[in-house]
Design a protein around this motif. Structure first.
Motif, PDB file in Angstrom:
ATOM      1  N   LYS A 249       0.834  -1.208   0.000  1.00  0.00           N
ATOM      2  CA  LYS A 249       0.000   0.000   0.000  1.00  0.00           C
ATOM      3  C   LYS A 249       0.868   1.257   0.000  1.00  0.00           C
ATOM      4  O   LYS A 249       0.506   2.274  -0.603  1.00  0.00           O
ATOM      5  N   GLU A 250       1.996   1.177   0.714  1.00  0.00           N
ATOM      6  CA  GLU A 250       2.933   2.305   0.712  1.00  0.00           C
ATOM      7  C   GLU A 250       3.510   2.504  -0.685  1.00  0.00           C
ATOM      8  O   GLU A 250       3.676   3.641  -1.155  1.00  0.00           O
TER       9      GLU A 250
ATOM     10  N   THR B  34       0.854   4.120  -2.860  1.00  0.00           N
ATOM     11  CA  THR B  34       0.758   5.551  -2.579  1.00  0.00           C
ATOM     12  C   THR B  34       1.894   6.316  -3.266  1.00  0.00           C
ATOM     13  O   THR B  34       1.688   7.384  -3.862  1.00  0.00           O
TER      14      THR B  34
END
Length: 232
Positions: free
Chosen positions: A70-71, A74
């Motif tokens: 998810k990082e 992003t």
């Protein structure tokens, strides 16, 4: 001396009947069954503990991988916002799609792990309840079994005293053979020869054994291991 052994066996039949009554009682069967379950509880719980620790560790690893992805997602979205080249944007979008697929896959894996953990928790609860029931069943039936033993104690003690008295009148070697077979669940132990065949199983004895029998010896049947003698 064989008559003394036969007398011993006749009294021993009474003891055998008491033993069968006790060992075959429902109280004993239920107590033994409950005890067997209780003895296996620790092993079962240890297995569940080991599996639970393994699942928790895997779940934590999956969650960590999801967070990392998810990082990355992003960061790529931020890169897309500042990108001016169409090819670069398409490349980054493709990377995001790959990451989303991986995140979904990890989510599915996490859900399966969570479901298995829930199953283990239910198994813990089941074992706890069953252990409580088994302990109560063991205590109740052990008490009843001990009461049953107490009810035949005087009779059993009397028979054992008679056997002890008869034992001294029996040939030690024959008695030793008898007791070993008795301990191996062979009963009755001693039989009279029946028309040259074992009085217990009906198997024919060989010539060597027949000669021993004629000389007054007691021989063991090779087939059923009973002791045979020849009547005079």
């Amino acid at each position: 001396m064989i008559q003394a052994l036969l007398d011993y066996q006749e009294i021993d039949k009474k003891l055998r009947e008491i033993e069968k009554k006790l060992s075959g009682s429902e109280e004993r069967k239920k107590a033994v069954g409950a005890k067997k379950y209780l003895e296996g509880v620790e092993e079962n719980v240890n297995k569940l503990d080991a599996r639970a620790l393994e699942l928790v560790a895997t779940y934590e690893q999956v969650t960590k991988e999801q967070l990392t992805l998810k990082e990355q997602e992003t960061a790529i979205n931020d890169a897309i916002t500042g990108a001016n080249d169409e090819k670069e944007v398409n490349y980054l979008l493709k990377k995001i799609e790959e990451i989303i697929v991986k995140i979904k896959s990890l989510g599915s894996k996490a859900n399966k792990i969570f479901d298995e953990i829930q199953t283990i928790m239910k198994e813990y609860a089941t074992i706890k309840n069953n252990t409580k029931v088994a302990q109560a069943q063991y205590n109740e039936n052990l008490k009843k079994y001990n009461e049953l033993k107490d009810s035949v104690k005087d009779e059993k003690d009397q028979i054992e005293r008679q056997l002890s008295s008869l034992k001294d009148k029996t040939d030690p070697a024959l008695m030793d053979r008898y007791l070993k077979k008795r301990a191996n669940k062979i009963f009755p132990v001693v039989y009279a020869l029946n028309n040259n065949v074992c009085g217990a199983c009906g198997m024919e004895l060989n010539m060597s054994e027949m000669n021993k029998l004629k000389n007054g010896e007691v021989v063991d049947c090779e087939h059923c291991q009973r002791m045979n003698f020849m009547k005079k």
